[in-house]
Design a protein around this motif. Sequence first.
Motif, PDB file in Angstrom:
ATOM      1  N   UNK A  36       0.802  -1.218   0.000  1.00  0.00           N
ATOM      2  CA  UNK A  36       0.000   0.000   0.000  1.00  0.00           C
ATOM      3  C   UNK A  36       0.827   1.256   0.000  1.00  0.00           C
ATOM      4  N   UNK A  37       0.116   2.377   0.185  1.00  0.00           N
ATOM      5  CA  UNK A  37       0.790   3.668   0.191  1.00  0.00           C
ATOM      6  C   UNK A  37      -0.197   4.813   0.261  1.00  0.00           C
ATOM      7  N   UNK A  38       0.324   6.006   0.048  1.00  0.00           N
ATOM      8  CA  UNK A  38      -0.461   7.240   0.191  1.00  0.00           C
ATOM      9  C   UNK A  38      -1.381   7.487  -1.002  1.00  0.00           C
ATOM     10  N   UNK A  39      -2.524   8.083  -0.694  1.00  0.00           N
ATOM     11  CA  UNK A  39      -3.466   8.495  -1.732  1.00  0.00           C
ATOM     12  C   UNK A  39      -2.842   9.581  -2.601  1.00  0.00           C
ATOM     13  N   UNK A  40      -3.167   9.548  -3.876  1.00  0.00           N
ATOM     14  CA  UNK A  40      -2.870  10.664  -4.767  1.00  0.00           C
ATOM     15  C   UNK A  40      -4.130  11.515  -4.867  1.00  0.00           C
ATOM     16  N   UNK A  41      -3.977  12.743  -5.305  1.00  0.00           N
ATOM     17  CA  UNK A  41      -5.096  13.682  -5.405  1.00  0.00           C
ATOM     18  C   UNK A  41      -6.258  13.078  -6.191  1.00  0.00           C
ATOM     19  N   UNK A  42      -7.453  13.103  -5.596  1.00  0.00           N
ATOM     20  CA  UNK A  42      -8.667  12.662  -6.273  1.00  0.00           C
ATOM     21  C   UNK A  42      -8.924  11.165  -6.242  1.00  0.00           C
ATOM     22  N   UNK A  43      -8.031  10.368  -5.648  1.00  0.00           N
ATOM     23  CA  UNK A  43      -8.218   8.919  -5.626  1.00  0.00           C
ATOM     24  C   UNK A  43      -9.215   8.476  -4.565  1.00  0.00           C
ATOM     25  N   UNK A  44      -9.962   7.440  -4.884  1.00  0.00           N
ATOM     26  CA  UNK A  44     -10.788   6.759  -3.893  1.00  0.00           C
ATOM     27  C   UNK A  44      -9.901   5.735  -3.185  1.00  0.00           C
ATOM     28  N   UNK A  45     -10.358   5.190  -2.041  1.00  0.00           N
ATOM     29  CA  UNK A  45      -9.568   4.142  -1.392  1.00  0.00           C
ATOM     30  C   UNK A  45      -9.284   2.957  -2.320  1.00  0.00           C
ATOM     31  N   UNK A  46     -10.272   2.545  -3.101  1.00  0.00           N
ATOM     32  CA  UNK A  46     -10.100   1.410  -4.009  1.00  0.00           C
ATOM     33  C   UNK A  46      -9.085   1.728  -5.103  1.00  0.00           C
ATOM     34  N   UNK A  47      -9.158   2.930  -5.661  1.00  0.00           N
ATOM     35  CA  UNK A  47      -8.209   3.320  -6.709  1.00  0.00           C
ATOM     36  C   UNK A  47      -6.786   3.368  -6.177  1.00  0.00           C
ATOM     37  N   UNK A  48      -6.620   3.899  -4.969  1.00  0.00           N
ATOM     38  CA  UNK A  48      -5.294   3.952  -4.350  1.00  0.00           C
ATOM     39  C   UNK A  48      -4.749   2.543  -4.147  1.00  0.00           C
ATOM     40  N   UNK A  49      -5.575   1.651  -3.594  1.00  0.00           N
ATOM     41  CA  UNK A  49      -5.129   0.284  -3.338  1.00  0.00           C
ATOM     42  C   UNK A  49      -4.722  -0.408  -4.633  1.00  0.00           C
ATOM     43  N   UNK A  50      -5.536  -0.302  -5.667  1.00  0.00           N
ATOM     44  CA  UNK A  50      -5.225  -0.957  -6.946  1.00  0.00           C
ATOM     45  C   UNK A  50      -3.950  -0.394  -7.572  1.00  0.00           C
ATOM     46  N   UNK A  51      -3.774   0.928  -7.531  1.00  0.00           N
ATOM     47  CA  UNK A  51      -2.569   1.557  -8.082  1.00  0.00           C
ATOM     48  C   UNK A  51      -1.329   1.121  -7.305  1.00  0.00           C
ATOM     49  N   UNK A  52      -1.407   1.177  -5.976  1.00  0.00           N
ATOM     50  CA  UNK A  52      -0.255   0.791  -5.154  1.00  0.00           C
ATOM     51  C   UNK A  52       0.095  -0.684  -5.346  1.00  0.00           C
ATOM     52  N   UNK A  53      -0.910  -1.535  -5.457  1.00  0.00           N
ATOM     53  CA  UNK A  53      -0.677  -2.961  -5.661  1.00  0.00           C
ATOM     54  C   UNK A  53       0.072  -3.182  -6.977  1.00  0.00           C
ATOM     55  N   UNK A  54      -0.374  -2.517  -8.025  1.00  0.00           N
ATOM     56  CA  UNK A  54       0.276  -2.650  -9.339  1.00  0.00           C
ATOM     57  C   UNK A  54       1.705  -2.107  -9.292  1.00  0.00           C
ATOM     58  N   UNK A  55       1.894  -0.913  -8.679  1.00  0.00           N
ATOM     59  CA  UNK A  55       3.220  -0.296  -8.622  1.00  0.00           C
ATOM     60  C   UNK A  55       4.215  -1.126  -7.810  1.00  0.00           C
ATOM     61  N   UNK A  56       3.768  -1.642  -6.654  1.00  0.00           N
ATOM     62  CA  UNK A  56       4.694  -2.321  -5.749  1.00  0.00           C
ATOM     63  C   UNK A  56       4.919  -3.786  -6.085  1.00  0.00           C
ATOM     64  N   UNK A  57       3.928  -4.440  -6.707  1.00  0.00           N
ATOM     65  CA  UNK A  57       4.046  -5.883  -6.929  1.00  0.00           C
ATOM     66  C   UNK A  57       4.004  -6.301  -8.393  1.00  0.00           C
ATOM     67  N   UNK A  58       3.420  -5.472  -9.258  1.00  0.00           N
ATOM     68  CA  UNK A  58       3.187  -5.862 -10.643  1.00  0.00           C
ATOM     69  C   UNK A  58       1.870  -6.599 -10.828  1.00  0.00           C
ATOM     70  N   UNK A  59       1.162  -6.879  -9.721  1.00  0.00           N
ATOM     71  CA  UNK A  59      -0.098  -7.621  -9.781  1.00  0.00           C
ATOM     72  C   UNK A  59      -1.293  -6.688  -9.934  1.00  0.00           C
TER      73      UNK A  59
END
Length: 163
Positions: A36-59
């Motif tokens: 996980x990680x910090x929200x970016x401007x305008x993100x919902x909790x779900x969008x933040x989680x999905x983005x962080x998951x992709x960035x940190x793991x590739x999944x």
Amino acid sequence: MKNTSLCYIESGDSYLMLHRVKKVNDENRDKWIGIGGKFEEGESPEECMCREMKEETGLTAIDFSYRAIVTFVSDEWGTEYMHLFKCTRFEGKIKDCDEGVLEWIKKEELLSLPIWEGDKIFLRLLDTHCPFFSLKLCYSGDTLTKAVLNGNDLPQSTSPSAG
């Protein structure tokens, strides 16, 4: 005050964990945590989680649930609202993470690793059929001084019930 997401990616009897050993001045230094990680401007909790998951793991998350809001209060790091997720289906190939080392850890081994004391509370709740919950964790340094589940104080060193 910051908003963050944290996701526990589950496969069988294991979670994909991140051993935070690469970043300087990291409040999670040397601890094992979810993704996980910090929200970016305008993100919902779900969008933040999905983005962080992709960035940190590739999944990419396919099936996940929003399980809790965890309020961290720290005398060193300030206050954080962490949006807690559990992902049970995903696709993609795990890549190297620039924040630490990714490793599948069996659930029964997880609580013996260096993790935050309060994480032990919500990790137990993630493996129950507990509905959405609110958890407040207060820290002095690395020491958990108070835990409040759904408005009720939890006694120190006892397991929360699923109720």
